[in-house]
Structure formats: structure tokens, C-alpha cells
Design a protein around this motif. Structure first.
Motif, PDB file in Angstrom:
ATOM      1  N   ILE A  94     -14.920  70.513  47.556  1.00 12.85           N
ATOM      2  CA  ILE A  94     -15.841  70.792  48.656  1.00 12.85           C
ATOM      3  C   ILE A  94     -16.397  72.200  48.505  1.00 12.85           C
ATOM      4  CG2 ILE A  94     -16.073  71.078  51.158  1.00 12.85           C
ATOM      5  CD1 ILE A  94     -13.814  69.060  51.517  1.00 12.85           C
ATOM      6  N   VAL A  95     -17.706  72.344  48.726  1.00 12.01           N
ATOM      7  CA  VAL A  95     -18.324  73.660  48.844  1.00 12.01           C
ATOM      8  C   VAL A  95     -19.051  73.729  50.181  1.00 12.01           C
ATOM      9  CG1 VAL A  95     -18.582  74.153  46.387  1.00 12.01           C
ATOM     10  CG2 VAL A  95     -20.342  72.818  47.550  1.00 12.01           C
ATOM     11  N   GLY A  96     -19.123  74.947  50.744  1.00 11.03           N
ATOM     12  CA  GLY A  96     -19.794  75.123  52.030  1.00 11.03           C
ATOM     13  C   GLY A  96     -18.882  75.547  53.143  1.00 11.03           C
ATOM     14  N   PHE A  97     -17.638  75.935  52.808  1.00 14.97           N
ATOM     15  CA  PHE A  97     -16.769  76.506  53.831  1.00 14.97           C
ATOM     16  C   PHE A  97     -17.358  77.825  54.317  1.00 14.97           C
ATOM     17  CE2 PHE A  97     -13.628  73.988  51.311  1.00 14.97           C
ATOM     18  CZ  PHE A  97     -13.223  73.133  52.321  1.00 14.97           C
ATOM     19  N   ASP A  98     -17.028  78.210  55.539  1.00 16.50           N
ATOM     20  CA  ASP A  98     -17.567  79.447  56.097  1.00 16.50           C
ATOM     21  C   ASP A  98     -17.212  80.653  55.244  1.00 16.50           C
ATOM     22  OD1 ASP A  98     -18.683  78.035  58.138  1.00 16.50           O
ATOM     23  OD2 ASP A  98     -17.277  78.677  59.695  1.00 16.50           O
ATOM     24  N   SER A  99     -16.053  80.607  54.609  1.00 16.85           N
ATOM     25  CA  SER A  99     -15.593  81.742  53.818  1.00 16.85           C
ATOM     26  C   SER A  99     -16.112  81.727  52.386  1.00 16.85           C
ATOM     27  CB  SER A  99     -14.059  81.783  53.799  1.00 16.85           C
ATOM     28  OG  SER A  99     -13.538  80.557  53.311  1.00 16.85           O
ATOM     29  N   ASP A 100     -16.811  80.670  51.996  1.00 19.87           N
ATOM     30  CA  ASP A 100     -17.313  80.586  50.619  1.00 19.87           C
ATOM     31  C   ASP A 100     -18.382  81.645  50.352  1.00 19.87           C
ATOM     32  OD1 ASP A 100     -15.708  78.559  49.718  1.00 19.87           O
ATOM     33  OD2 ASP A 100     -17.188  76.955  49.972  1.00 19.87           O
ATOM     34  N   ARG A 101     -18.292  82.239  49.175  1.00 15.05           N
ATOM     35  CA  ARG A 101     -19.288  83.196  48.711  1.00 15.05           C
ATOM     36  C   ARG A 101     -20.088  82.568  47.571  1.00 15.05           C
ATOM     37  NH1 ARG A 101     -18.119  84.546  52.848  1.00 15.05           N
ATOM     38  NH2 ARG A 101     -17.133  86.464  53.596  1.00 15.05           N
ATOM     39  N   PRO A 102     -21.222  83.146  47.188  1.00 14.52           N
ATOM     40  CA  PRO A 102     -22.024  82.555  46.099  1.00 14.52           C
ATOM     41  C   PRO A 102     -21.253  82.335  44.803  1.00 14.52           C
ATOM     42  CG  PRO A 102     -23.309  84.201  47.260  1.00 14.52           C
ATOM     43  CD  PRO A 102     -21.913  84.278  47.829  1.00 14.52           C
ATOM     44  N   SER A 103     -20.185  83.088  44.584  1.00 11.64           N
ATOM     45  CA  SER A 103     -19.400  82.926  43.356  1.00 11.64           C
ATOM     46  C   SER A 103     -18.627  81.615  43.315  1.00 11.64           C
ATOM     47  CB  SER A 103     -18.415  84.087  43.211  1.00 11.64           C
ATOM     48  OG  SER A 103     -17.520  84.127  44.321  1.00 11.64           O
ATOM     49  N   ILE A 104     -18.516  80.922  44.485  1.00 12.89           N
ATOM     50  CA  ILE A 104     -17.695  79.716  44.540  1.00 12.89           C
ATOM     51  C   ILE A 104     -18.231  78.620  43.633  1.00 12.89           C
ATOM     52  CG2 ILE A 104     -18.915  78.669  46.489  1.00 12.89           C
ATOM     53  CD1 ILE A 104     -15.118  78.512  45.688  1.00 12.89           C
ATOM     54  N   PHE A 105     -19.534  78.583  43.406  1.00 12.82           N
ATOM     55  CA  PHE A 105     -20.118  77.493  42.626  1.00 12.82           C
ATOM     56  C   PHE A 105     -19.657  77.555  41.167  1.00 12.82           C
ATOM     57  CE2 PHE A 105     -23.195  78.535  46.046  1.00 12.82           C
ATOM     58  CZ  PHE A 105     -22.989  77.398  46.807  1.00 12.82           C
ATOM     59  N   GLN A 106     -19.692  78.734  40.577  1.00 12.27           N
ATOM     60  CA  GLN A 106     -19.220  78.871  39.202  1.00 12.27           C
ATOM     61  C   GLN A 106     -17.713  78.704  39.126  1.00 12.27           C
ATOM     62  OE1 GLN A 106     -21.294  79.091  36.481  1.00 12.27           O
ATOM     63  NE2 GLN A 106     -19.371  78.627  35.402  1.00 12.27           N
ATOM     64  N   ARG A 107     -16.998  79.157  40.149  1.00 16.35           N
ATOM     65  CA  ARG A 107     -15.539  78.980  40.167  1.00 16.35           C
ATOM     66  C   ARG A 107     -15.173  77.499  40.191  1.00 16.35           C
ATOM     67  NH1 ARG A 107     -12.430  82.503  44.504  1.00 16.35           N
ATOM     68  NH2 ARG A 107     -10.697  81.626  43.297  1.00 16.35           N
ATOM     69  N   GLN A 108     -15.913  76.728  40.947  1.00 21.51           N
ATOM     70  CA  GLN A 108     -15.657  75.281  40.981  1.00 21.51           C
ATOM     71  C   GLN A 108     -15.946  74.657  39.621  1.00 21.51           C
ATOM     72  OE1 GLN A 108     -14.149  73.603  43.214  1.00 21.51           O
ATOM     73  NE2 GLN A 108     -14.881  73.899  45.299  1.00 21.51           N
ATOM     74  N   ILE A 109     -17.057  75.036  39.002  1.00 21.63           N
ATOM     75  CA  ILE A 109     -17.393  74.509  37.677  1.00 21.63           C
ATOM     76  C   ILE A 109     -16.292  74.831  36.679  1.00 21.63           C
ATOM     77  CG2 ILE A 109     -18.989  74.730  35.726  1.00 21.63           C
ATOM     78  CD1 ILE A 109     -21.197  75.270  37.856  1.00 21.63           C
ATOM     79  N   ASP A 110     -15.850  76.077  36.662  1.00 21.95           N
ATOM     80  CA  ASP A 110     -14.815  76.504  35.709  1.00 21.95           C
ATOM     81  C   ASP A 110     -13.516  75.749  35.933  1.00 21.95           C
ATOM     82  OD1 ASP A 110     -16.627  78.290  34.657  1.00 21.95           O
ATOM     83  OD2 ASP A 110     -15.854  80.026  35.760  1.00 21.95           O
ATOM     84  N   PHE A 111     -13.130  75.587  37.208  1.00 26.01           N
ATOM     85  CA  PHE A 111     -11.877  74.878  37.486  1.00 26.01           C
ATOM     86  C   PHE A 111     -11.966  73.430  37.033  1.00 26.01           C
ATOM     87  CE2 PHE A 111      -8.951  72.301  39.849  1.00 26.01           C
ATOM     88  CZ  PHE A 111      -7.782  73.059  39.886  1.00 26.01           C
ATOM     89  N   ILE A 112     -13.051  72.762  37.370  1.00 22.51           N
ATOM     90  CA  ILE A 112     -13.200  71.349  37.005  1.00 22.51           C
ATOM     91  C   ILE A 112     -13.170  71.180  35.493  1.00 22.51           C
ATOM     92  CG2 ILE A 112     -14.810  69.399  37.044  1.00 22.51           C
ATOM     93  CD1 ILE A 112     -15.658  70.452  39.877  1.00 22.51           C
ATOM     94  N   GLN A 113     -13.895  72.038  34.782  1.00 22.00           N
ATOM     95  CA  GLN A 113     -13.929  71.933  33.325  1.00 22.00           C
ATOM     96  C   GLN A 113     -12.561  72.202  32.709  1.00 22.00           C
ATOM     97  OE1 GLN A 113     -17.143  70.200  32.991  1.00 22.00           O
ATOM     98  NE2 GLN A 113     -16.466  70.992  31.019  1.00 22.00           N
ATOM     99  N   ASN A 114     -11.884  73.228  33.159  1.00 16.99           N
ATOM    100  CA  ASN A 114     -10.590  73.598  32.566  1.00 16.99           C
ATOM    101  C   ASN A 114      -9.472  72.629  32.924  1.00 16.99           C
ATOM    102  OD1 ASN A 114     -11.685  75.907  31.356  1.00 16.99           O
ATOM    103  ND2 ASN A 114     -11.309  77.171  33.173  1.00 16.99           N
ATOM    104  N   SER A 115      -9.608  71.951  34.056  1.00 18.67           N
ATOM    105  CA  SER A 115      -8.547  71.047  34.510  1.00 18.67           C
ATOM    106  C   SER A 115      -8.548  69.717  33.776  1.00 18.67           C
ATOM    107  CB  SER A 115      -8.686  70.786  36.010  1.00 18.67           C
ATOM    108  OG  SER A 115      -9.848  70.015  36.279  1.00 18.67           O
ATOM    109  N   GLY A 116      -9.705  69.332  33.211  1.00 19.17           N
ATOM    110  CA  GLY A 116      -9.799  68.008  32.620  1.00 19.17           C
ATOM    111  C   GLY A 116      -9.893  66.903  33.661  1.00 19.17           C
ATOM    112  N   ILE A 117     -10.267  67.266  34.895  1.00 16.67           N
ATOM    113  CA  ILE A 117     -10.501  66.243  35.916  1.00 16.67           C
ATOM    114  C   ILE A 117     -11.870  65.636  35.641  1.00 16.67           C
ATOM    115  CG2 ILE A 117     -10.839  65.783  38.375  1.00 16.67           C
ATOM    116  CD1 ILE A 117      -8.855  67.986  38.992  1.00 16.67           C
ATOM    117  N   VAL A 118     -11.879  64.462  35.051  1.00 16.58           N
ATOM    118  CA  VAL A 118     -13.126  63.831  34.625  1.00 16.58           C
ATOM    119  C   VAL A 118     -13.891  63.312  35.837  1.00 16.58           C
ATOM    120  CG1 VAL A 118     -14.131  62.021  33.204  1.00 16.58           C
ATOM    121  CG2 VAL A 118     -12.108  63.243  32.402  1.00 16.58           C
ATOM    122  N   THR A 119     -13.202  62.577  36.704  1.00 13.64           N
ATOM    123  CA  THR A 119     -13.820  62.061  37.921  1.00 13.64           C
ATOM    124  C   THR A 119     -13.697  63.124  38.995  1.00 13.64           C
ATOM    125  OG1 THR A 119     -13.320  59.771  37.337  1.00 13.64           O
ATOM    126  CG2 THR A 119     -13.769  60.230  39.655  1.00 13.64           C
TER     127      THR A 119
END
Length: 492
Positions: A320-345
Motif C-alpha cells: 500500500i502507498v498513500g499513508f499519511d506518513s508516506d514521503r515521496p521516497s516511499i515509491f522507490q523504497r517499495q520498488i526496491d523491496f519488491i524486487q529484492n524480495s522475489g515477490i513475483v505476485t
């Protein structure tokens, strides 16, 4: 009384697998488990007919046959449900409606004659009693939660199983956690209520007796809500049931604390589970604190995912993105986590506030609820005013989806997963449609597809490095085709 049970059509969504179903010759992902259970709660002598709009057409002949129509569904099926209600009303057919869509927003459906809401095990008997005595009311509600030990086996004789990609079964309802954005506890409570192993085995026996050997989805919102009961009762029963059986691989939903229990992981794999959906939500601890996702805090989320992969369970993740505490950096952080985790779906959505949740109530007080809840996590919409601004949120969200579902990044994640994933102990037996799906996959993805370079690179890599996981590689390649189509349709 002739009862027509009608299940509304799903739009093309992340979980509809519309574009993947064509590869395997199926019409829908799952049958309507809720309506099949309701059918078993009706008097045995009543003739029943099911029309699932995802695999069949609702005909005038169906409507003229029926004395009463029962409609159930979820928020994402709202549009189709309204169309069905209009047709039934035009035919002067009495309409009874229930399920999450109608329970969450009963005031939106004035044309429905009777709203049988909450859990049908509690409200349907009261409706049937009033029907017998001619004293029907408009709305039926429950004050508590039902005992699942009283829930009957679904009426599987009403569906043609070969039309579906997977069967489904429910073991428990409720979740012990209290995530602010989740409506599971509003619908089903915090305490995990469970069926007995005998009930679950009876349902599996019924499905197996009809010839089903494909996958089976345990639809529990948190399968591990009661770990002790699982390890001492249900999983031993499932392990015993599996002896001498072919196919019937299981998958389910659970919380990340599954990674903390190696014994539970081993037992689930032995019982036949091969994948699990987990709400990761965010790699940011502040955002997790904001939404009260306490079970995800104070841990290395990346390592937890890899532990589950190494056990033999593939992790499908919600973000999920769009929490009140989210900053613009959250989008790249999500991309990096998803890629590094190997969570395909990776199901990534903008924060939405379902009616009945604490998040909805809070944002309504702040005058930040602006649209109807769509019920689709991945359609690029939200029903709230985000703190960072809708334009910035939408741009960041699109950047996530564009990157993680590009062929290069998607197929890279598949390889990361396959490097970690322990080969499943139980697989699905080969049949004609699975055999043909391989050739459809080769032609559409390996010959016609823009991703053909990445597809063939994965196939060759898997053949030499992880040959036992070739079926997983092919399946995920097909899923990727579907996810990219959905992104093109709604987001990019």
C-alpha cells in the motif's frame, strides 16, 4: 420454492486472472463459495439453480423459472449486481441479497426486497422462518458471530468444476490483528472461529469425489489466526487426508508471523500448501505504526519473506502507498523491496478506506472520504484525499507499477524467487489443458510477445538451474502476461 442463486460478474482485475485463464481453458478463477454455502442452508426440498455470471449468461428462462432470486457478492462486483437487480425487478422477481457488498452498504440498494446481511448462518434461518409465516422484513441483521461448526458443506453439485481454475474452501473466519484499513474484523471479528477437521475433510472429500485434482484455495483471511489449533488438529488431518491422493495443491492467506514458526511452515508444506498471500503493506516502520500493522514491525521483512520461500511456500504480497506518513521516497523504497524480495505476485494499491473500518471512520471525521469504495485494490483509484496530494500519489503509484511489471524486472523477480524457493513436494497432475497451456505460453509469450527475450532467458535458466521448478516458471510467466494487461487497462 424455486430459488435462483445469482453471482455477479467480476470486472477485469488483478485477481480475476482474466488474461491468464485463456491459457488454461478456464472461464473463471473461483466458484462462488458463499452462495454455494447459502444453497446448503436452504430447505432441502427447494429446487435450486446457480447462475455464475462469470461463466454463464442469465437468461429470461432462468428468471421465469424462479420464485425468488438470491444475490451475493463483493464491492468490486457492484456494477454487475445492480444490473442483475434491475433485470430481476423488471421480471417482478423477489430479490434477496447478502454478502460483503450489501452488508457494507445496505442503503445503496432500495430495489432489493430483502437484505439478509452479516453471516447467513445467523440471519438466513430468521428470514426462512418469517417467510414460512408470511411476516418478512426488509432487513435481517445479526448481533454476534456464528459458530462455524454449524456451517454445512457447500452445494458443489450446483457448479461445473471444469470451468474454474481453482476450487475454494473455508476453514476459519476472523483475524486476531487490528489493521486500521482492513474490514475483515468488522465483518468477522477478532477471534478466529474455526470449522472442525472433520468438516474440512468432508468438504475436501466432496470436491475430490467430483474428480477435482487442481488447486484449492483456503479463503481464510488469516489461515494462521490460531497456530496451536492448526498444528494440533487441522494440519495433521490434512497430512493424513493427502495420503494416496493425487494433486489438490493448497494455497491461502496468512500474516507475516508465519515466518517465526518453522514447525508450522514444515507442516503446511507437508500438508500440500505451495503459496501464501501476505500483507506486507510497507517497508516503512512509521507507516506500519500508523495503520496498526504491529505484526510487521520490529522485524527484517525481507528476511522473513526469504525464510518462507526457503520452506517451500511462495509469498504473494500486498503493498500500500498513500499513508499519511508516506514521503515521496516511499515509491522507490517499495520498488526496491519488491524486487529484492522475489515477490513475483505483488499487489500494490493506493490506500483505500472500506466502509466499516476504523480508517473510514477517522477519515470521514476529517472530511477526507470523497468517492465510493471500488473494492479493487489495483485499479489506480482511491476513495480518500491523501495527505501527499492525489496527483503526487498517482504519479508515484504509476511509477511503481510500470517498473515492477516491466518484462525485465518481472522476469528478474521470478529468477530471484526460484533461487530461494524449495521445490514443492506435491504438484498438480498433468491433464490436457495443462499440456496445451505450455504450447499456448510458448506461442503467445515466446513467439508473439514483446517479452520473448526475457521469457526464453527464464526458460533456459530454469531448465539448467531449477528444472523441478519449471511448472512454477511457466505459471508465473502466464501470470505476468495478465498483470501487464491489467496495468495497461487501468493504470499506465
Amino acid at each position: 420454492m424455486n430459488v435462483l442463486l445469482i453471482y455477479p460478474k467480476f470486472p477485469d482485475t488483478f485477481w480475476s486472472f482474466t488474461y491468464a485463464l485463456n491459457f488454461i481453458g478456464k472461464k473463471a478463477a473461483f466458484p462462488p463459495l458463499g452462495l454455494l454455502t447459502v444453497a446448503s442452508l436452504l430447505p432441502e426440498e427447494w429446487p435450486r439453480r446457480l447462475v455464475d455470471m462469470n461463466v454463464d449468461c442469465l437468461t429470461d428462462k432462468d428468471l421465469s423459472w424462479a420464485d425468488m432470486a438470491f444475490i451475493g457478492g463483493m464491492a468490486v462486483q457492484r456494477k454487475s449486481a445492480r444490473q442483475i437487480i434491475a433485470r430481476c425487478s423488471a421480471s417482478n422477481l423477489k430479490i434477496v441479497a447478502g454478502g460483503p457488498l450489501f452488508t457494507a452498504a445496505p442503503d445503496e440498494f432500495d430495489a432489493v426486497d430483502h437484505l439478509v446481511l452479516d453471516e447467513a448462518e445467523l440471519t438466513l434461518p430468521a428470514f426462512l422462518s418469517d417467510l414460512q409465516y408470511g411476516q418478512l422484513k426488509k432487513v435481517y441483521r445479526a448481533s454476534g458471530f456464528c459458530d462455524l461448526r454449524d456451517t454445512p458443506t457447500p452445494a458443489w453439485d450446483l457448479v461445473k468444476m471444469k470451468r474454474y481454475a481453482s476450487m475454494n474452501i473455508q476453514f476459519s473466519r476472523g483475524c486476531p490483528f487490528n489493521c486500521e484499513f482492513c474490514n475483515v474484523t468488522a465483518l468477522f471479528g477478532h477471534r478466529s472461529r474455526m470449522k472442525t477437521p472433520r468438516q474440512v475433510i468432508a468438504e475436501l472429500d466432496r470436491i475430490y469425489a467430483f474428480g477435482w485434482r487442481g488447486s484449492i484455495f483456503f479463503v481464510d483471511d488469516n489461515f494462521i489466526g490460531n497456530k496451536v489449533y492448526l498444528k494440533t488438529h487441522l494440519l495433521p488431518a490434512l497430512i493424513e487426508w493427502r495420503k494416496g491422493k493425487k494433486g489438490c495443491v493448497f494455497f491461502t492467506e496468512a500474516s507475516i508471523n508465519l515466518a517465526d514458526d518453522p514447525e508450522l511452515l514444515d507442516m503446511m508444506v507437508t500438508a500440500g500448501f505451495d503459496s501464501v498471500f501476505i500483507g506486507i503493506e510497507s517497508p516503512d516502520e512509521v507507516s506500519l505504526t500508523e495503520c496498526h500493522k504491529t505484526q510487521n514491525k520490529n522485524r527484517d521483512l525481507l528476511e522473513s519473506v526469504k525464510m518462507i520461500h526457503r520452506s517451500g511456500l511462495q509469498v504473494m504480497g500486498g503493498f500500500i502507498v498513500g499513508f499519511d506518513s508516506d514521503r515521496p521516497s516511499i515509491f522507490q523504497r517499495q520498488i526496491d523491496f519488491i524486487q529484492n524480495s522475489g515477490i513475483v505476485t505483488a499487489m500494490v494499491g493506493m490506500l483505500q478506506a472500506p466502509p466499516g473500518t476504523r480508517l473510514f471512520d477517522r477519515l470521514q471525521r476529517e472530511s477526507r472520504i470523497v468517492n465510493n469504495f471500488s473494492g479493487d485494490n489495483v485499479d489506480g483509484t482511491t476513495n480518500i484525499l491523501p495527505r501527499m496530494g492525489i496527483d503526487r500519489l498517482l504519479d508515484g503509484y504509476r511509477s511503481i507499477m510500470k517498473q515492477i511489471y516491466s518484462p525485465k524486472n518481472y522476469y528478474q523477480r521470478v529468477r530471484i524467487l526460484l533461487r530461494e524457493l524449495k521445490a514443492p513436494e506435491i504438484g498438480q497432475p498433468m491433464n490436457l489443458q495443462r499440456f496445451l497451456s505450455f504450447f499456448r505460453c510458448v506461442f503467445r509469450l515466446g513467439v508473439l510477445g514483446k517479452e520473448r527475450f526475457h521469457y526464453w532467458r527464464l526458460m533456459v535458466w530454469t531448465l539448467f538451474r531449477k528444472p523441478r521448478l519449471m511448472p512454477v516458471a511457466i505459471t508465473l510467466s502466464i501470470y505476468g502476461y495478465h498483470y501487464r494487461k491489467i496495468c495497461e487497462l487501468y493504470i499506465l
